[in-house]
Scaffold this motif. Structure first.
Motif, PDB file in Angstrom:
ATOM      1  N   ASN A 233     -10.173   1.027  13.533  1.00  0.00           N
ATOM      2  CA  ASN A 233     -10.366   2.350  14.125  1.00  0.00           C
ATOM      3  C   ASN A 233     -11.257   2.293  15.369  1.00  0.00           C
ATOM      4  N   GLU A 234     -11.456   1.094  15.903  1.00  0.00           N
ATOM      5  CA  GLU A 234     -12.300   0.931  17.086  1.00  0.00           C
ATOM      6  C   GLU A 234     -11.497   0.743  18.377  1.00  0.00           C
ATOM      7  N   THR A 235     -10.221   0.469  18.242  1.00  0.00           N
ATOM      8  CA  THR A 235      -9.368   0.308  19.421  1.00  0.00           C
ATOM      9  C   THR A 235      -8.207   1.280  19.340  1.00  0.00           C
ATOM     10  N   ARG A 236      -7.759   1.697  20.504  1.00  0.00           N
ATOM     11  CA  ARG A 236      -6.695   2.691  20.586  1.00  0.00           C
ATOM     12  C   ARG A 236      -5.338   2.062  20.298  1.00  0.00           C
ATOM     13  N   GLY A 237      -4.414   2.838  19.744  1.00  0.00           N
ATOM     14  CA  GLY A 237      -3.062   2.343  19.539  1.00  0.00           C
ATOM     15  C   GLY A 237      -2.499   2.782  18.203  1.00  0.00           C
ATOM     16  N   THR A 238      -1.241   2.364  17.975  1.00  0.00           N
ATOM     17  CA  THR A 238      -0.578   2.622  16.700  1.00  0.00           C
ATOM     18  C   THR A 238      -0.983   1.544  15.717  1.00  0.00           C
ATOM     19  N   LYS A 239      -1.482   1.950  14.558  1.00  0.00           N
ATOM     20  CA  LYS A 239      -1.981   1.007  13.565  1.00  0.00           C
ATOM     21  C   LYS A 239      -1.122   1.075  12.301  1.00  0.00           C
ATOM     22  N   ILE A 240      -0.740  -0.100  11.833  1.00  0.00           N
ATOM     23  CA  ILE A 240      -0.048  -0.201  10.548  1.00  0.00           C
ATOM     24  C   ILE A 240      -1.094  -0.527   9.487  1.00  0.00           C
ATOM     25  N   VAL A 241      -1.267   0.364   8.525  1.00  0.00           N
ATOM     26  CA  VAL A 241      -2.264   0.180   7.474  1.00  0.00           C
ATOM     27  C   VAL A 241      -1.536  -0.177   6.180  1.00  0.00           C
ATOM     28  N   ARG A 242      -1.921  -1.292   5.577  1.00  0.00           N
ATOM     29  CA  ARG A 242      -1.322  -1.743   4.326  1.00  0.00           C
ATOM     30  C   ARG A 242      -2.063  -1.149   3.128  1.00  0.00           C
ATOM     31  N   LEU A 243      -1.287  -0.675   2.164  1.00  0.00           N
ATOM     32  CA  LEU A 243      -1.842  -0.074   0.960  1.00  0.00           C
ATOM     33  C   LEU A 243      -1.297  -0.844  -0.239  1.00  0.00           C
ATOM     34  N   TYR A 244      -2.195  -1.339  -1.092  1.00  0.00           N
ATOM     35  CA  TYR A 244      -1.809  -2.230  -2.181  1.00  0.00           C
ATOM     36  C   TYR A 244      -2.062  -1.594  -3.538  1.00  0.00           C
ATOM     37  N   TYR A 245      -1.137  -1.938  -4.465  1.00  0.00           N
ATOM     38  CA  TYR A 245      -1.363  -1.648  -5.877  1.00  0.00           C
ATOM     39  C   TYR A 245      -0.799  -2.842  -6.646  1.00  0.00           C
ATOM     40  N   GLY A 246      -1.669  -3.676  -7.178  1.00  0.00           N
ATOM     41  CA  GLY A 246      -1.222  -4.903  -7.819  1.00  0.00           C
ATOM     42  C   GLY A 246      -0.502  -5.781  -6.806  1.00  0.00           C
ATOM     43  N   SER A 247       0.720  -6.214  -7.155  1.00  0.00           N
ATOM     44  CA  SER A 247       1.489  -7.068  -6.262  1.00  0.00           C
ATOM     45  C   SER A 247       2.299  -6.277  -5.244  1.00  0.00           C
ATOM     46  N   ALA A 248       2.359  -4.971  -5.419  1.00  0.00           N
ATOM     47  CA  ALA A 248       3.190  -4.153  -4.536  1.00  0.00           C
ATOM     48  C   ALA A 248       2.386  -3.683  -3.325  1.00  0.00           C
ATOM     49  N   MET A 249       3.106  -3.462  -2.245  1.00  0.00           N
ATOM     50  CA  MET A 249       2.465  -3.019  -1.018  1.00  0.00           C
ATOM     51  C   MET A 249       3.373  -2.028  -0.312  1.00  0.00           C
ATOM     52  N   THR A 250       2.768  -1.051   0.329  1.00  0.00           N
ATOM     53  CA  THR A 250       3.484  -0.170   1.230  1.00  0.00           C
ATOM     54  C   THR A 250       2.622   0.001   2.472  1.00  0.00           C
ATOM     55  N   THR A 251       3.155   0.629   3.483  1.00  0.00           N
ATOM     56  CA  THR A 251       2.407   0.790   4.730  1.00  0.00           C
ATOM     57  C   THR A 251       2.528   2.226   5.229  1.00  0.00           C
ATOM     58  N   ILE A 252       1.508   2.626   5.977  1.00  0.00           N
ATOM     59  CA  ILE A 252       1.575   3.876   6.721  1.00  0.00           C
ATOM     60  C   ILE A 252       1.237   3.573   8.177  1.00  0.00           C
ATOM     61  N   SER A 253       1.695   4.424   9.066  1.00  0.00           N
ATOM     62  CA  SER A 253       1.436   4.251  10.491  1.00  0.00           C
ATOM     63  C   SER A 253       0.591   5.410  10.992  1.00  0.00           C
ATOM     64  N   VAL A 254      -0.508   5.072  11.666  1.00  0.00           N
ATOM     65  CA  VAL A 254      -1.386   6.105  12.225  1.00  0.00           C
ATOM     66  C   VAL A 254      -1.714   5.750  13.671  1.00  0.00           C
ATOM     67  N   ASN A 255      -2.119   6.757  14.431  1.00  0.00           N
ATOM     68  CA  ASN A 255      -2.500   6.555  15.820  1.00  0.00           C
ATOM     69  C   ASN A 255      -4.001   6.766  15.988  1.00  0.00           C
ATOM     70  N   VAL A 256      -4.631   5.841  16.697  1.00  0.00           N
ATOM     71  CA  VAL A 256      -6.044   5.971  17.054  1.00  0.00           C
ATOM     72  C   VAL A 256      -6.100   6.242  18.555  1.00  0.00           C
ATOM     73  N   ILE A 257      -6.774   7.330  18.936  1.00  0.00           N
ATOM     74  CA  ILE A 257      -6.775   7.738  20.339  1.00  0.00           C
ATOM     75  C   ILE A 257      -8.199   7.957  20.838  1.00  0.00           C
ATOM     76  N   LYS A 258      -8.316   8.113  22.151  1.00  0.00           N
ATOM     77  CA  LYS A 258      -9.592   8.427  22.785  1.00  0.00           C
ATOM     78  C   LYS A 258      -9.745   9.935  22.929  1.00  0.00           C
ATOM     79  N   ASP A 259     -10.858  10.325  23.480  1.00  0.00           N
ATOM     80  CA  ASP A 259     -11.094  11.731  23.819  1.00  0.00           C
ATOM     81  C   ASP A 259      -9.999  12.170  24.788  1.00  0.00           C
ATOM     82  N   SER A 260      -9.227  13.186  24.421  1.00  0.00           N
ATOM     83  CA  SER A 260      -8.059  13.598  25.200  1.00  0.00           C
ATOM     84  C   SER A 260      -8.419  14.181  26.562  1.00  0.00           C
ATOM     85  N   SER A 261      -9.696  14.490  26.806  1.00  0.00           N
ATOM     86  CA  SER A 261     -10.084  15.058  28.099  1.00  0.00           C
ATOM     87  C   SER A 261     -10.260  13.988  29.169  1.00  0.00           C
ATOM     88  N   GLN A 262     -10.331  12.726  28.795  1.00  0.00           N
ATOM     89  CA  GLN A 262     -10.522  11.641  29.760  1.00  0.00           C
ATOM     90  C   GLN A 262      -9.222  11.319  30.486  1.00  0.00           C
TER      91      GLN A 262
END
Length: 869
Positions: free
Chosen positions: A526-555
């Motif tokens: 969450n320190e660099t801007r961009g689209t991030k794929i976050v891995r979520l685990y439960y035992g041996s299984a995994m799924t992913t979600i995609s989120v965007n980290v952005i800067k202050d939109s006024s810049q």
């Protein structure tokens, strides 16, 4: 009255006919009963009914969204012509433009199609077709079992990445190949197709007694890319089972032979193989023989094999796995193509020469995106380990360097590795590709893809384990539903509120809802801007979600953008390949600075600049720009050749992200450009081939002004030599205008040389004539004073002279003027008159000879003087 009765009967007949007409295909579509809807499908009772469909396809009908249903078992003849064909007069699919496909939905209705010995399969070419509830039997099917031609198909216009693209070649559900069937190729389909051309199979069966990949006598045909359901393909295979005997050479699998392309979905889930594989070559697996293996896609999508079981016998030469033969081409798996080998069981026998593993035979690399978990094998399976061979591992849990034949490194240290470190990495990573021209530096191209475990050491049992005990249910898949926070400012923490997690289990255990507190969250940058794929685990299984980290939109930031394009032409025919690396593209929009939001990506910048310049682009996937329209002309992918399309550089480098993923920083320089062949751009492994062409062009441009001297000749010869050593492909990079500089220089130099040679020749000829015709030198014998201030000169007669010229001066060494021309050879005297008293006069004589209209002069004679008293 009789006439009225007849009229009534006729009208009634017509009305009855009109009422029955919706149940029949019109003449243009033959005479099948039904209307082609799901509730009232066209009915197929005989082989002739298939002929009616074939005639319709020949006339241009694809039967898209039309339904067909078998009402009886049918036997197809030996000379059966598969449904779907190429257009008349063409020899290839042309990326779809040359195909007349079948695109309907065929319900076998539980009936059996029997193929005569040596006949072809049911389908020749299909697009968006579906087959269900069908049984297939053939004493010997000469080809694939269901579809003969699996080809690159971008639709009737052969344009990739448009909304009208076919996304599925064929879908098969509940299709069974019956016992006793022998098939020359793979069971259902195989070939060479694009990643978007899916072949999807669900609940399909190949019965015991079926032989795949064989000759007519049941012996091995020795083919590669062979599998029970598919040979080379992309797509999904779910809930399918095979009891077949499968023969082949390399890339042979119990379910599928090989992943066909480097992108898009390829997964095999909840499948089982109970048969036998007899192979003689490399990459043999109980479920899948090989992932994508080509050296030019080291970041390809990984194969997915989940919750599959094998209890058959698997044999081959090298890279043999009870579940998966080899993932041999991926050196760094990225987020867009995570591979998963999860919750599979091998209870059969496996054998081979090298790289034999109970689960996987050979895998080039392990990083965070190579998800291998909870795979189990029996102790007496024939392999002494679960993973046969691993080449290199990206992890922070093992020190840098070679350890037990495996090379370890950590891309968390990507930016701090020295050149010596990278040399060691690429000695291993590119070692197997040394003869392919692969460009070092493109395989391990991204930081922070490291694992945090020791996958071949203390943590190996989480990947694969030997167990003869009963297998407990394992969560093999984790799915999510609901809405969640998708946009974060830099520094914000991840929030999973709103998500529901569902665990799917093996051994028939019912699905369960997972408490959010039991979910393990992988790395979230969450320190660099961009689209991030976050891995979520439960035992041996995994799924992913995609989120965007952005800067202050006024810049806002300032970036530089330029657009380079080309004319539409066939670079493969005219041999003029325009590419960025050679500087041969046209400037459509000159470099200019633009002010844009600090959260802008390349797509945002491109859209803004194109709009400002009255241009548009096609970008249906969001990440890949398929075409740009300028002044009413659209230039797109493949328009100028099979390797042509749009690319971009960021600060001089082709990045690894699409336009929607690549965020911009203040001061960035973006060059959006077309290329006639992306293999010749800086980002390609074939870029080394360009350097020789660049050298040739540099030498051509070094010629400069053409002058007749050795230095210029050396420059011209050096340019010609550099060009001549190029191969045919490289020569296409030196475009006509550049080559013309060389050919013009050669012609101009030859002209200067010819002119100089002619002048030299003429001079030589003149010198020869001069030597031949120049008269000998005479000498003055005497000079005598005569009366009245006169003097008489006498000289020696010269035989080869025409005459003589007499020169007079009052100075011995200068001031001579011709005073007489003697035109007769025999005249050897001259009287000089009007001489002044008390003056001294000097005389000399020159011979001359006339020949061929030219006068040739001899040397001057001696000087004689006379003083007048």
């Amino acid at each position: 009255m009789k006439n009225i009765s007849k009229l009534i009967v006729s009208i009634a007949s017509v009305l009855i006919g009109m009422l029955l007409m919706p149940m029949m295909l019109f003449a243009a579509e033959g005479m099948l009963t039904g209307t082609g809807t799901e509730s009232d499908p066209y009915i197929i009772n005989t082989v002739n009914d298939f002929g009616i469909i074939q005639d319709g396809i020949k006339s241009g009908k694809s039967y898209k969204n039309k339904y067909f249903r078998l009402e009886s078992d049918i036997k197809l003849p030996t000379d059966w012509k598969p449904l779907g064909m190429l257009k008349e007069g063409v020899t290839d699919a042309g990326n779809g433009r040359n195909i007349l496909p079948f695109s309907g939905i065929l319900d076998g209705n539980g009936h059996t199609l029997t193929f005569s010995k040596g006949s072809k399969p049911l389908f020749g070419y299909v697009r968006d077709a579906k087959v269900e509830n069908l049984n297939i039997y053939g004493e010997y099917i000469d080809g694939y079992g269901l579809v003969e031609n699996y080809v690159v198909d971008y639709g009737k216009d052969a344009k990739n990445w448009t909304d009208d693209d076919p996304k599925v070649t064929i879908t098969a559900e509940n299709v069974t190949i019956k016992s006793g069937t022998k098939i020359y190729q793979s069971g259902f389909i195989g070939g060479y197709a694009s990643g978007i051309d899916h072949a999807d199979f669900t609940n399909c069966t190949i019965e015991q007694g079926v032989t795949i990949g064989c000759n007519i006598d049941g012996t091995s045909a020795g083919l590669s890319n062979i599998g029970s359901f598919g040979g080379a393909l992309n797509g999904t295979i779910k809930n399918c089972v095979s009891y077949a005997t499968v023969y082949g050479d390399s890339n042979v699998g119990g379910i599928a032979g090989i992943r066909g392309q480097s992108t898009d979905t390829f997964s095999i889930e909840n499948c089982a193989f109970h048969g036998t594989i007899n192979a003689t070559g490399n990459n043999i697996g109980g479920i899948l023989g090989s992932g994508y293996y080509m050296y030019n896609a080291p970041n390809a999508f990984g194969a997915v094999i989940k919750n599959c079981t094998v209890d058959g016998n698997i044999s081959g030469r090298d890279n043999i796995g009870g579940i998966f033969g080899a993932e041999a081409g991926i050196d760094q798996a990225w987020d867009n193509g995570i591979g998963e080998i999860v919750s599979n069981t091998f209870l059969g026998k496996v054998s081979g020469n090298t790289n034999v593993g109970a689960i996987i035979g050979y895998i080039r690399a392990l990083n965070v995106n190579n998800v291998i978990k909870d795979n189990v094998y029996a102790s007496q399976c024939g392999a002494n380990k679960g993973l046969g061979k691993v080449v290199h591992v990206d992890t922070n849990a093992v020190p840098f360097g070679m350890n037990n034949g495996v090379f370890y490194y950590n891309t968390a240290n990507y930016s701090t590795y020295t050149q010596e470190d990278w040399d060691q990495i690429y000695k291993v990573v590119d070692g197997d590709w040394k003869d392919t021209g692969r460009y070092p530096g493109k395989a391990i191209a991204m930081p922070n893809y490291n694992r945090s475990d020791d996958p071949l050491g203390k943590d190996l049992k989480t990947l694969v384990k030997c167990s003869d005990d009963a297998i407990e249910p394992v969560c093999h898949e984790l799915t999510i539903s609901g809405n969640y926070k998708k946009t974060y400012y830099i520094g914000e923490k991840l929030d999973l509120t709103g998500l529901t997690f569902t665990a799917h289990w093996t051994q028939g255990k019912a699905d369960t809802i997972v408490n959010i507190d039991d979910i393990t969250v992988g790395q979230f940058d969450n320190e660099t801007r961009g689209t991030k794929i976050v891995r979520l685990y439960y035992g041996s299984a995994m799924t992913t979600i995609s989120v965007n980290v952005i800067k202050d939109s006024s810049q806002q930031i300032s970036v530089t953008f330029s657009l380079l394009g080309d004319e539409i032409h066939n670079s493969e025919k005219d041999k003029n390949t325009h590419v960025l690396s050679m500087g041969t593209l046209q400037t459509w929009i000159a470099p200019k600075k633009y002010t844009i939001s600090a959260n802008a990506n390349v797509k945002d910048l491109l859209n803004m600049v194109l709009k400002n310049n009255s241009m548009t682009c096609s970008n249906p996937t969001g990440n890949y720009v398929e075409s740009i329209t300028r002044r009413g002309v659209t230039l797109g992918e493949f328009d100028n050749g099979k390797g042509s399309g749009w690319m971009y550089t960021l600060n001089g480098i082709h990045p690894n992200f699409g336009v929607n993923q690549q965020y911009l920083e203040d001061g960035d320089v973006v060059v959006f450009h077309y290329t006639d062949n992306y293999y010749y751009e800086e980002s390609s492994p074939d870029y080394e081939k360009v350097k020789a062409a660049q050298d040739a062009v540099a030498k051509i441009n070094n010629i400069g002004a053409v002058v007749l001297n050795d230095s210029c000749k050396k420059k011209i010869d050096a340019a010609r030599t550099a060009y001549n050593v190029l191969n045919a492909e490289q020569k296409t990079l030196v475009v006509y205008s550049q080559l013309k500089i060389l050919t013009d220089a050669e012609a101009q130099y030859d002209k200067l040389k010819t002119t100089a040679d002619n002048i030299a020749k003429q001079k030589a000829q003149q010198e020869a004539l001069k030597k031949k015709y120049t008269p000998s030198k005479t000498s003055i014998k005497s000079i005598k004073k005569l009366k009245k201030n006169q003097a008489k000169l006498t000289w020696k007669k010269v035989k080869n002279a025409t005459g003589y010229e007499v020169y007079q001066s009052m100075k011995k060494n200068s001031g001579y003027k011709k005073v007489k021309t003697i035109t007769k050879n025999k005249t050897v005297t001259y009287k000089a008159g009007k001489l002044k008293k008390k003056k001294t006069y000097y005389f000399k004589i020159r011979t001359y000879r006339k020949a061929g209209g030219t006068t040739y002069y001899g040397n001057y004679s001696n000087v004689k003087k006379m003083k007048v008293k």
